[in-house]
Motif scaffolding. Structure first.
Motif, mmCIF file in Angstrom:
data_model
loop_
_atom_site.group_PDB
_atom_site.id
_atom_site.type_symbol
_atom_site.label_atom_id
_atom_site.label_comp_id
_atom_site.label_asym_id
_atom_site.label_seq_id
_atom_site.Cartn_x
_atom_site.Cartn_y
_atom_site.Cartn_z
ATOM 1 N N ARG A 3 48.443 33.923 44.979
ATOM 2 C CA ARG A 3 47.636 32.988 45.764
ATOM 3 C C ARG A 3 48.345 31.644 45.871
ATOM 4 O O ARG A 3 48.872 31.126 44.893
ATOM 5 C CB ARG A 3 46.263 32.783 45.146
ATOM 6 N N SER A 5 47.518 28.009 48.206
ATOM 7 C CA SER A 5 46.685 27.362 49.222
ATOM 8 C C SER A 5 46.963 25.866 49.232
ATOM 9 O O SER A 5 46.917 25.211 48.185
ATOM 10 C CB SER A 5 45.201 27.608 48.923
ATOM 11 N N GLU A 19 51.761 30.731 39.370
ATOM 12 C CA GLU A 19 52.006 31.929 40.167
ATOM 13 C C GLU A 19 53.493 32.267 40.201
ATOM 14 O O GLU A 19 53.891 33.429 40.067
ATOM 15 C CB GLU A 19 51.476 31.735 41.592
ATOM 16 N N THR A 38 48.605 35.051 49.599
ATOM 17 C CA THR A 38 47.423 34.765 50.403
ATOM 18 C C THR A 38 46.808 33.440 49.984
ATOM 19 O O THR A 38 47.057 32.957 48.871
ATOM 20 C CB THR A 38 46.364 35.878 50.242
ATOM 21 N N ASP A 39 46.009 32.873 50.894
ATOM 22 C CA ASP A 39 45.248 31.680 50.520
ATOM 23 C C ASP A 39 43.854 32.051 50.032
ATOM 24 O O ASP A 39 43.067 31.188 49.647
ATOM 25 C CB ASP A 39 45.149 30.703 51.707
ATOM 26 N N GLY A 40 43.518 33.336 50.046
ATOM 27 C CA GLY A 40 42.213 33.796 49.602
ATOM 28 C C GLY A 40 41.115 33.646 50.627
ATOM 29 O O GLY A 40 39.975 34.036 50.393
ATOM 30 N N ALA A 130 39.370 36.640 40.590
ATOM 31 C CA ALA A 130 40.704 36.286 41.080
ATOM 32 C C ALA A 130 41.724 37.363 40.729
ATOM 33 O O ALA A 130 42.526 37.786 41.587
ATOM 34 C CB ALA A 130 41.131 34.942 40.497
ATOM 35 N N SER A 133 41.108 40.424 42.789
ATOM 36 C CA SER A 133 41.514 40.201 44.184
ATOM 37 C C SER A 133 43.011 40.405 44.345
ATOM 38 O O SER A 133 43.477 41.008 45.325
ATOM 39 C CB SER A 133 41.123 38.791 44.632
ATOM 40 N N LYS A 134 43.785 39.906 43.390
ATOM 41 C CA LYS A 134 45.231 40.090 43.439
ATOM 42 C C LYS A 134 45.593 41.571 43.311
ATOM 43 O O LYS A 134 46.420 42.094 44.059
ATOM 44 C CB LYS A 134 45.902 39.294 42.318
ATOM 45 N N TRP A 141 38.955 36.511 49.328
ATOM 46 C CA TRP A 141 38.517 36.600 47.948
ATOM 47 C C TRP A 141 37.026 36.321 47.863
ATOM 48 O O TRP A 141 36.503 35.464 48.580
ATOM 49 C CB TRP A 141 39.289 35.613 47.087
#
Length: 250
Positions: A3, A5, A19, A38-40, A130, A133-134, A141
């Motif tokens: 992630r 953002s 990350e 991704t930015d979620g 989180a 989601s990953k 998300w």
């Protein structure tokens, strides 16, 4: 999946911080390997690793993705559960594609979120969502909402186009209910309410029904609170056609 953002606009960028450290030292990514970021919130980058340092990697963008948020949204109100069952429920709800998870302090919930302890418990749910989601490569998300009591929950139910309380003694099955209900009301959001280990108190069921919720059963067996919402969500998402070959995020 990592992630970042906001997402960078450049065609080559550095993934640094926690990350980047995870990518370089835990995942041990190497130049040429694929990596997704991704930015979620629906935007994603399909990249290739071009350089690796001690705690960061450089990525070259191969493709930009912008996934439309799925509709109707699926919200699961998950009663607080003992031990790590709540976190397990959050992980699995995230993996199947739920859009929002709302923790609920039900009358029969053994666990109580109060003060700093409650804040730490909710943060564990956020982290669980989180990480799941990953793992599941989600571009959207799920939101982990603030803790609600039954009074707040009835107000949320009253404002929802379609709300369903999972109850083992309900007369109607969940299968098909969401599809028919969403078609009837043009629902932008479907709300599923999952009780705690001891079940939902009758007074709570009555209050939720008065607020506009329907009651439905999953099947002939009684599931744990950590799995009931996951199974129900799978049924609803399949009913709504949100599960296809590409997954919920395209």
């Amino acid at each position: 999946m990592f992630r970042l953002s906001p997402l960078p606009t450049a065609d080559v960028f550095t993934l640094a911080g926690p990350e980047g450290r995870h990518a370089a030292t835990v995942r041990r990514l190497r130049p040429g390997e694929p990596v997704d970021v991704t930015d979620g919130h629906g935007a994603g980058l399909e990249c290739a690793v071009v350089a690796v340092r001690r705690d960061e990697i450089d990525c070259a963008v191969r493709r930009r993705v912008d996934a439309v948020a799925p509709r109707p949204r699926l919200v699961v109100v998950q009663a607080l559960a003992k031990g790590d069952r709540g976190e397990r429920a959050v992980e699995m709800l995230t993996e199947v594609g739920v859009d929002e998870i709302v923790p609920w302090s039900a009358a029969r919930s053994v666990v109580r979120w109060e003060g700093e302890r409650g804040a730490r418990a909710r943060e564990r749910w956020v982290r669980a969502a989180a990480e799941a989601s990953k793992q599941s490569h989600r571009l959207h998300w799920p939101v982990v909402g603030a803790l609600v009591g039954t009074a707040e929950l009835t107000r949320r139910v009253a404002s929802a186009a379609l709300a369903v309380v999972l109850h083992e003694q309900a007369g109607d099955p969940l299968v098909g209910l969401a599809r028919l209900g969403a078609a009837d009301v043009g629902a932008a959001e479907i709300l599923l309410v999952v009780g705690p280990e001891g079940g939902i108190a009758e007074a709570e069921v009555d209050a939720l029904r008065r607020a506009g919720a329907a009651a439905a059963r999953l099947g002939p067996t009684v599931l744990r609170t950590s799995t009931a919402g996951v199974v129900a969500s799978a049924v609803v998402l399949a009913d709504l056609g949100r599960w296809d070959a590409r997954g919920d995020d395209g």
